[in-house]
Write an enzyme that holds these catalytic residues in place. Structure first.
Site, short mmCIF file in Angstrom:
data_model
loop_
_atom_site.label_atom_id
_atom_site.label_comp_id
_atom_site.label_asym_id
_atom_site.label_seq_id
_atom_site.Cartn_x
_atom_site.Cartn_y
_atom_site.Cartn_z
NE ARG A 28 4.61 1.50 -0.09
CZ ARG A 28 5.57 1.19 0.98
NH1 ARG A 28 6.81 1.57 0.81
NH2 ARG A 28 5.39 0.90 2.18
CD1 TRP A 56 -0.70 -6.06 -2.88
CD2 TRP A 56 -1.13 -6.91 -1.06
NE1 TRP A 56 -0.38 -7.55 -2.99
CE2 TRP A 56 -0.60 -7.90 -1.81
CE3 TRP A 56 -1.62 -7.24 0.35
CZ2 TRP A 56 -0.65 -9.14 -1.50
CZ3 TRP A 56 -1.50 -8.75 0.55
CH2 TRP A 56 -0.93 -9.68 -0.19
CG ASN A 89 0.77 0.43 4.38
OD1 ASN A 89 0.07 -0.81 4.36
ND2 ASN A 89 1.94 0.58 4.04
N GLY A 90 -1.75 -1.20 6.41
CA GLY A 90 -1.70 -2.03 7.66
C GLY A 90 -2.95 -3.01 7.84
CE LYS A 101 12.19 -2.91 -4.11
NZ LYS A 101 12.84 -4.05 -4.98
CG HIS A 143 19.29 -37.20 -4.46
ND1 HIS A 143 19.50 -38.55 -4.00
CD2 HIS A 143 20.45 -36.82 -4.54
CE1 HIS A 143 20.73 -38.75 -3.77
NE2 HIS A 143 21.27 -37.34 -4.10
CD GLU A 146 17.36 -13.27 -5.99
OE1 GLU A 146 17.06 -12.29 -6.60
OE2 GLU A 146 16.83 -13.88 -5.08
CB CYS A 163 -1.12 -0.05 1.13
SG CYS A 163 -1.92 -1.39 1.39
CD GLU A 198 10.50 -11.98 -7.24
OE1 GLU A 198 10.45 -11.46 -6.08
OE2 GLU A 198 11.64 -11.63 -7.85
CE LYS A 249 15.33 -10.65 -8.54
NZ LYS A 249 14.48 -11.24 -7.24
#
Length: 615
Positions: A27, A75, A101-102, A610, A511, A488, A2, A495, A492
């Site tokens: 964000r 969000w 926000n929260g 973010k 395995h 990583e 948010c 995402e 990426k």
């Protein structure tokens, strides 16, 4: 998650707020809204979708006049993304307006009580409950807005950054913070409110960052009053000069912030070790380490807590710390660490890593570690962030603003800081000779130039991306220092392209994951000359025999992998412990180009944010 923007002053609020919301798009959000007040009427507009959708709706539907306003990118937590659930929200009387926000965890019990008192609710949000709670307190206890906000917040459980105004008091905004970031820009008879400083950097360099459980009453023509929410004590606000500049948060000619930030890595890494690494004198100078050297040297172990990409940087650090400094290291997901009743003692050093410095799970892990007596060292990018304030000591990465949601330069600068720490501790402990220490410093100093060289593979990587853009799955394999880089690289790709990808230690392929390999499966293998090279080549042969498509990340001049792989991307040679700073570059470029070719929203991938300030 948010974004909050607010303005009160002598200028028209709308242009400042809409531009501020655009600056905060990184964000992550799914809806947006604005409330403006012209001295007579509150003009409210909000919509599911992007800030561009909001801008079009506002300019077609309402007047944008007014020198007081608040805006929000949401969000979704409570209630699906739609116009009604979007912020801002108004109280039942229509007098009070809020952005938030929260999460208010006890919103349902508060809502039921308010319904009994005759309040009605249009949305499914916890935020609408909060604004009506504030109105109820204000009305029943005959309080001014600031005091009503304070009393109401003492009844809620959760996290918040809020901005509230009352149309009957058009020269005042009340803000408060617990767990979510909030900055106040101080201008000449004008004030700005935002989740970070980027929305107001062009108007003022003076900022106040509220601490947890603080609120501020912002009035035109008067000094800001900051109080503790719980005990009402006055706080002397610290006004700091911002180092951020406008050019840093613009795209600078690149198509996307992510690409800009990938290309900023040579300068970001240089900025990270500038003044800390003195290779000519064979010295590493880090105040946070020097002042707490006894704590580090006496530690039984180092515990690294982080989330997402920062967790991968922590995994790289585990290899580096144990190899160079011979200190046992455990790397924990902050979200799991805080809930599993971990064994922590006063002899532990906890390193908390976060790009934003606001990650909720990492902050909770910090508080837990401190309560057990551990020494907590923070590594973050944002100056003045909550993690920077909550830890006992720390080091900034100096990466500069990272706007793209998928982290790139934060990852490499985190590794750089952690490498500097490991090298300094290794020298202090005597686990590294002076000649080896000097060699590592020289090699680290050369990394920015070698990253520049690695970036020259961009066009070739784009060609590979075009070939594999329609693949449904990818495997990423690495060993030793480059196993976390494989994780990583897979993250990426997931995402920003939404292609399923998994990272594994190369030896683990047989395995289980080897069952997935066929002629449709691209396998990205990190196979640098340093570190288990022959073993990785054997793994590649296993893939080749099962018709897997191999993309090799190799040291410049490699011949063995080139004979086996379908494509190879070369990176310069360096010391084994520093290879992650180079091998990650082509993986960032690969994910970027695949996402662009697939026409995905690279800087703002779906469902992501973010700064993750909720659990």
């Amino acid at each position: 998650m948010c974004g909050i923007v607010g303005y009160i002053g002598h200028r028209e609020a709308y242009p400042i707020i809409i531009k501020g919301l655009q600056r905060l798009e990184y964000r992550g959000y799914d809806s947006a809204g604005i409330a403006l007040y012209d001295g007579t009427n509150i003009k409210l507009s909000k919509t599911k979708g992007k800030v561009s959708d909001l801008k079009e709706k506002i300019e077609n539907e309402i007047s944008t006049k007014g020198t007081l306003g608040i805006g929000h990118t949401r969000w979704a937590t409570h209630g699906v993304p739609n116009d009604v659930n979007s912020h801002p929200h108004t109280s039942n009387s229509g007098d009070l307006v809020i952005i938030h926000n929260g999460i208010i965890e006890n919103y349902d019990s508060l809502k039921q009580e308010l319904i009994k008192r005759g309040y009605t609710f249009q949305s499914d949000t916890d935020t609408e409950v909060l604004i009506n709670l504030i109105e109820d307190v204000k009305k029943n206890e005959n309080l001014k807005l600031g005091k009503a906000v304070q009393v109401a917040l003492n009844q809620v459980v959760g996290a918040y950054a809020i901005a509230v105004f009352d149309k009957n008091k058009p020269n005042e905004i009340v803000v408060a913070k617990l767990g979510s970031p909030l900055a106040i820009g101080v201008g000449n008879d004008e004030f700005f409110i935002a989740s970070d400083a980027s929305p107001f950097i062009e108007y003022t360099k003076n900022a106040i960052y509220l601490e947890d459980e603080e609120m501020a009453i912002i009035r035109r023509g008067k000094d800001i009053k900051v109080r503790k929410i719980q005990n009402d004590n006055l706080v002397d606000p610290y006004v700091q000069k911002l180092q951020l500049n406008l050019e840093q948060i613009e795209k600078g000619g690149y198509d996307h912030f992510m690409l800009k930030e990938i290309y900023e890595q040579p300068s970001a890494i240089l900025d990270t070790f500038r003044g800390r690494l003195l290779s000519n004198e064979a010295i590493i100078k880090m105040v946070g380490i020097e002042d707490n050297m006894k704590k580090f040297l006496a530690a039984d172990r180092i515990i690294i807590v982080a989330c997402g990409t920062s967790w991968h940087a922590g995994l790289v650090a585990e290899y580096i710390f144990e190899d160079l400094a011979r200190i046992p290291v455990e790397v924990e997901y902050a979200s799991e660490f805080r809930y599993r009743n971990p064994v922590i003692t006063e002899k532990d050093v906890v390193i908390a890593i976060s790009q934003s410095g606001e990650t909720a799970d990492t902050l909770a892990a910090i508080k837990l570690a401190k309560s057990k007596g551990a020494f907590v060292f923070g590594v973050c990018n944002v100056v003045g962030s909550t993690i920077a304030r909550e830890t006992n000591a720390g080091a900034y990465t100096h990466a500069g603003p990272e706007i793209g949601v998928a982290s790139t330069k934060a990852f490499t600068t985190q590794i750089t800081v952690l490498t500097l720490i490991a090298l300094r501790l290794a020298r202090a402990k005597g686990t590294m000779s002076s000649s080896a220490f000097r060699q590592h410093l020289i090699e680290l100093e050369m990394i920015p130039a070698k990253v520049e060289e690695a970036l020259k593979s961009d066009a070739y990587v784009k060609t590979i991306a075009d070939i594999y853009k329609d693949s449904k799955n990818f495997l990423y394999l690495g060993r030793g220092f480059n196993f976390p880089v494989a994780l990583e690289g897979a993250l990426k790709l997931k995402e920003i392209s939404y292609i399923h990808a998994e990272g594994y230690p190369a030896a683990e392929m047989k395995h289980g994951p080897i069952a997935l390999i066929d002629e449709q499966m691209p396998v990205v293998v990190i196979a640098t000359k340093k570190g288990h090279y022959e073993k990785v080549v054997s793994n590649i042969q296993e893939i080749k025999s099962r018709k897997g498509k191999i993309i090799g990340i190799v040291t410049k001049g490699d011949t063995s992998v080139k004979e086996l792989a379908d494509y190879v991307i070369e990176v310069p040679e360096t010391l084994e412990c520093l290879t992650p700073l180079l091998t990650t570059i082509p993986l960032q470029l690969l994910s970027y180009h695949i996402a662009v070719i697939l026409n995905k929203n690279v800087d703002q991938p779906r469902n992501l944010a973010k700064s993750v300030t909720v659990e």
